[in-house]
Write a protein that holds these residues in place. Structure first.
Motif, PDB file in Angstrom:
ATOM      1  N   ASP A 124       0.896  -1.166  -0.009  1.00 28.98           N
ATOM      2  CA  ASP A 124      -0.127  -0.154   0.032  1.00 28.98           C
ATOM      3  C   ASP A 124       0.886   1.029   0.027  1.00 28.98           C
ATOM      4  N   TYR A 125       0.379   2.393  -0.193  1.00 25.75           N
ATOM      5  CA  TYR A 125       1.138   3.692  -0.873  1.00 25.75           C
ATOM      6  C   TYR A 125       1.849   4.053   0.648  1.00 25.75           C
ATOM      7  N   ALA A 126       1.060   3.473   1.659  1.00 25.15           N
ATOM      8  CA  ALA A 126       1.088   4.308   3.392  1.00 25.15           C
ATOM      9  C   ALA A 126       2.364   3.477   3.728  1.00 25.15           C
ATOM     10  N   VAL A 180      14.447   9.368  -4.281  1.00 26.10           N
ATOM     11  CA  VAL A 180      13.678   9.306  -4.094  1.00 26.10           C
ATOM     12  C   VAL A 180      12.526   8.962  -5.277  1.00 26.10           C
ATOM     13  N   ASP A 181      12.371  10.304  -5.857  1.00 23.69           N
ATOM     14  CA  ASP A 181      11.100   9.870  -6.677  1.00 23.69           C
ATOM     15  C   ASP A 181      11.370   8.922  -7.754  1.00 23.69           C
ATOM     16  N   ARG A 182      12.573   9.150  -8.076  1.00 29.28           N
ATOM     17  CA  ARG A 182      12.680   6.903  -8.477  1.00 29.28           C
ATOM     18  C   ARG A 182      12.267   5.719  -8.070  1.00 29.28           C
ATOM     19  N   LEU A 183      12.331   5.864  -6.349  1.00 27.49           N
ATOM     20  CA  LEU A 183      12.523   4.803  -6.319  1.00 27.49           C
ATOM     21  C   LEU A 183      10.610   4.696  -5.714  1.00 27.49           C
ATOM     22  N   PHE A 184       9.605   6.017  -6.048  1.00 32.89           N
ATOM     23  CA  PHE A 184       8.533   6.332  -6.277  1.00 32.89           C
ATOM     24  C   PHE A 184       8.185   5.841  -7.407  1.00 32.89           C
ATOM     25  N   ALA A 185       8.763   6.157  -8.393  1.00 30.98           N
ATOM     26  CA  ALA A 185       8.427   5.450  -9.618  1.00 30.98           C
ATOM     27  C   ALA A 185       8.328   3.819  -9.815  1.00 30.98           C
ATOM     28  N   LEU A 186       9.188   3.359  -9.362  1.00 29.12           N
ATOM     29  CA  LEU A 186       9.358   2.389  -9.178  1.00 29.12           C
ATOM     30  C   LEU A 186       8.709   1.357  -9.088  1.00 29.12           C
ATOM     31  N   TRP A 187       8.175   1.885  -7.930  1.00 29.81           N
ATOM     32  CA  TRP A 187       7.311   0.952  -7.311  1.00 29.81           C
ATOM     33  C   TRP A 187       5.709   0.764  -8.114  1.00 29.81           C
ATOM     34  N   GLN A 188       5.704   2.389  -8.518  1.00 32.52           N
ATOM     35  CA  GLN A 188       4.241   2.361  -9.466  1.00 32.52           C
ATOM     36  C   GLN A 188       4.452   1.525 -10.419  1.00 32.52           C
ATOM     37  N   HIS A 189       5.903   1.270 -11.006  1.00 30.93           N
ATOM     38  CA  HIS A 189       5.925   0.068 -11.895  1.00 30.93           C
ATOM     39  C   HIS A 189       6.151  -1.526 -11.860  1.00 30.93           C
ATOM     40  N   GLN A 190       5.768  -1.347 -10.536  1.00 34.60           N
ATOM     41  CA  GLN A 190       5.858  -3.252  -9.927  1.00 34.60           C
ATOM     42  C   GLN A 190       5.121  -3.490 -10.792  1.00 34.60           C
ATOM     43  N   PRO A 191       5.557  -4.927 -11.778  1.00 35.33           N
ATOM     44  CA  PRO A 191       4.232  -5.562 -12.535  1.00 35.33           C
ATOM     45  C   PRO A 191       3.643  -5.554 -11.790  1.00 35.33           C
ATOM     46  N   GLY A 192       2.408  -6.249 -12.696  1.00 37.00           N
ATOM     47  CA  GLY A 192       0.470  -6.736 -11.699  1.00 37.00           C
ATOM     48  C   GLY A 192       0.152  -5.353 -11.715  1.00 37.00           C
ATOM     49  N   GLN A 193       0.758  -4.028 -11.312  1.00 36.32           N
ATOM     50  CA  GLN A 193       0.069  -2.966 -10.524  1.00 36.32           C
ATOM     51  C   GLN A 193      -0.701  -1.944 -10.828  1.00 36.32           C
ATOM     52  N   PRO A 194      -0.776  -2.417 -11.378  1.00 37.82           N
ATOM     53  CA  PRO A 194      -1.250  -0.568 -12.601  1.00 37.82           C
ATOM     54  C   PRO A 194      -2.291   0.338 -12.661  1.00 37.82           C
ATOM     55  N   GLN A 195      -2.758  -0.066 -11.662  1.00 37.82           N
ATOM     56  CA  GLN A 195      -3.996   0.938 -10.460  1.00 37.82           C
ATOM     57  C   GLN A 195      -2.377   1.994  -9.770  1.00 37.82           C
ATOM     58  N   ARG A 196      -1.477   1.911  -9.838  1.00 34.34           N
ATOM     59  CA  ARG A 196      -0.454   2.339  -9.204  1.00 34.34           C
ATOM     60  C   ARG A 196      -0.205   3.753 -10.418  1.00 34.34           C
ATOM     61  N   LEU A 197      -0.777   3.527 -11.077  1.00 35.07           N
ATOM     62  CA  LEU A 197      -0.546   4.813 -11.941  1.00 35.07           C
ATOM     63  C   LEU A 197      -1.944   5.494 -12.945  1.00 35.07           C
ATOM     64  N   ASP A 198      -2.955   5.229 -11.769  1.00 35.12           N
ATOM     65  CA  ASP A 198      -4.140   5.615 -11.801  1.00 35.12           C
ATOM     66  C   ASP A 198      -4.443   6.906 -10.717  1.00 35.12           C
ATOM     67  N   GLU A 237      -6.854   7.942  -9.403  1.00 34.51           N
ATOM     68  CA  GLU A 237      -7.919   7.683  -8.452  1.00 34.51           C
ATOM     69  C   GLU A 237      -7.503   6.619  -7.472  1.00 34.51           C
ATOM     70  N   HIS A 238      -6.505   5.773  -7.517  1.00 35.70           N
ATOM     71  CA  HIS A 238      -6.344   4.468  -6.694  1.00 35.70           C
ATOM     72  C   HIS A 238      -4.543   4.336  -6.804  1.00 35.70           C
ATOM     73  N   VAL A 239      -3.962   5.453  -6.928  1.00 32.09           N
ATOM     74  CA  VAL A 239      -2.753   5.151  -6.862  1.00 32.09           C
ATOM     75  C   VAL A 239      -2.020   5.327  -5.485  1.00 32.09           C
ATOM     76  N   TYR A 240      -2.484   6.512  -4.247  1.00 34.21           N
ATOM     77  CA  TYR A 240      -2.602   6.887  -3.078  1.00 34.21           C
ATOM     78  C   TYR A 240      -3.481   4.879  -2.124  1.00 34.21           C
ATOM     79  N   GLY A 241      -3.378   4.107  -2.532  1.00 32.51           N
ATOM     80  CA  GLY A 241      -4.521   3.013  -1.877  1.00 32.51           C
ATOM     81  C   GLY A 241      -5.949   4.305  -1.012  1.00 32.51           C
ATOM     82  N   THR A 242      -5.142   2.954   0.463  1.00 34.33           N
ATOM     83  CA  THR A 242      -6.204   3.695   1.428  1.00 34.33           C
ATOM     84  C   THR A 242      -6.206   5.218   2.330  1.00 34.33           C
ATOM     85  N   MET A 243      -4.670   5.725   1.419  1.00 34.67           N
ATOM     86  CA  MET A 243      -4.993   6.931   1.461  1.00 34.67           C
ATOM     87  C   MET A 243      -5.597   8.653   0.938  1.00 34.67           C
ATOM     88  N   THR A 244      -5.824   6.999  -0.055  1.00 27.87           N
ATOM     89  CA  THR A 244      -6.804   8.186  -1.803  1.00 27.87           C
ATOM     90  C   THR A 244      -7.127   9.414  -0.762  1.00 27.87           C
TER      91      THR A 244
END
Length: 312
Positions: free
Chosen positions: A192-194, A232-250, A252-259
């Motif tokens: 989760d983003y948090a 810092v931003d690179r690691l955030f970006a790499l987390w967003q691009h993890q396989p099978g996690q397209p919602q992390r580039l959305d 309405e969903h990237v921030y998970g429980t913090m949305t």
């Protein structure tokens, strides 16, 4: 790697000539000023470089959900200004799993590799164990002036801390050890983003102690802070691009429980209205701010890094 392709890379892997271009673009930022005068009610006459410190001092956020997207916005805007000066440069990053005083197998130019120290007068200035001014090339470029009067105080809450004035010193010390690679893997493994934000910010805080650039209110007077925050931003970006996690580039969903957190649904300051301490030109007489939230695609979709999927 093509110069000017807009990809942010490990600073140790780019050609020395490209490191020089990045350094020179940063130096030139202190030669261009925003409109207005230093004694305006909302201070003007601030250089492109000193504006970074003014922005960070007035509006920076730490210890909460805004930390990552707010700092993404500041590094993106900084890179955009660098590319106005020289469109060939990108805001490369320091991989904090490597000791910046002796990065192994670095690109030394002319097809040679070896150990690289980022803290030399040819690039980032002083980087010893004692806390001292960063020296050249930044002193002659006016990033600080030992005899400045008036000068910008080290106390961020000093009423005479005018962003148009240089500080008398920008001090730095490097003492400690880099992050272990397993710590970066913990960031990428967070579901989760948090949890990810908390883990990544902890590493960020530790690396601000390793390469000490002053407290959180004055660290953006040191150019090295942008190499740290690009990572810092690179690691955030790499987390967003993890396989099978397209919602992390959305958005309405990237921030998970913090949305739904109000802090992530408000405008990004000071660029939306500039009303926090009337940071110009977004506030003050110009009023050029354009409201934008943390769900704007320009914030959610990361810039290109050499560690993003499909980027070479």
């Amino acid at each position: 790697m093509a110069l000017g392709d807009g990809i942010r890379r490990n600073i140790a892997t780019v050609d020395p000539a490209e490191r020089t271009l990045l350094r020179d673009a940063i130096l030139k930022m202190n030669r261009t000023r925003w409109d207005g005068k230093r004694d305006d009610s909302a201070p003007g006459g601030v250089t492109w470089w000193f504006k970074q410190d003014e922005i960070h001092k007035a509006t920076h956020v730490h210890g909460g959900p805004e930390f990552l997207p707010w700092h993404r916005e500041v590094v993106n805007r900084f890179e955009d200004q660098l590319r106005v000066i020289d469109p060939r440069v990108s805001l490369h990053y320091w991989d904090w799993t490597q000791d910046p005083r002796s990065i192994p197998n670095a690109n030394l130019g002319n097809s040679h590799s070896g150990s690289l120290n980022l803290f030399t007068p040819e690039f980032m200035g002083y980087g010893g164990q004692a806390l001292k001014p960063i020296g050249q090339p930044f002193e002659d470029a006016g990033f600080y002036s030992p005899n400045a009067n008036p000068f910008r105080s080290d106390n961020a809450f000093d009423p005479n801390n005018n962003p148009a004035d240089p500080p008398r010193a920008v001090n730095r010390q490097v003492n400690g050890l880099p992050i272990k690679p397993a710590r970066d893997q913990d960031v990428l493994a967070a579901e989760d983003y948090a949890d990810m934000r908390e883990t990544l910010e902890a590493s960020h805080n530790e690396m601000h102690g390793f390469v000490f650039m002053g407290n959180s209110h004055i660290s953006f007077r040191d150019p090295f802070v942008f190499l740290l925050h690009s990572n810092v931003d690179r690691l955030f970006a790499l987390w967003q691009h993890q396989p099978g996690q397209p919602q992390r580039l959305d958005p309405e969903h990237v921030y998970g429980t913090m949305t739904g957190d109000p802090e992530l649904n408000g405008n990004i300051e000071p660029w939306s209205t500039g009303q926090v301490n009337k940071v110009r030109p977004w506030g003050g007489p110009e009023q050029v701010g354009i409201p934008k939230t943390y769900k704007d695609l320009s914030v959610v979709i990361p810039r290109r890094y050499d560690t993003n999927p499909g980027v070479v």
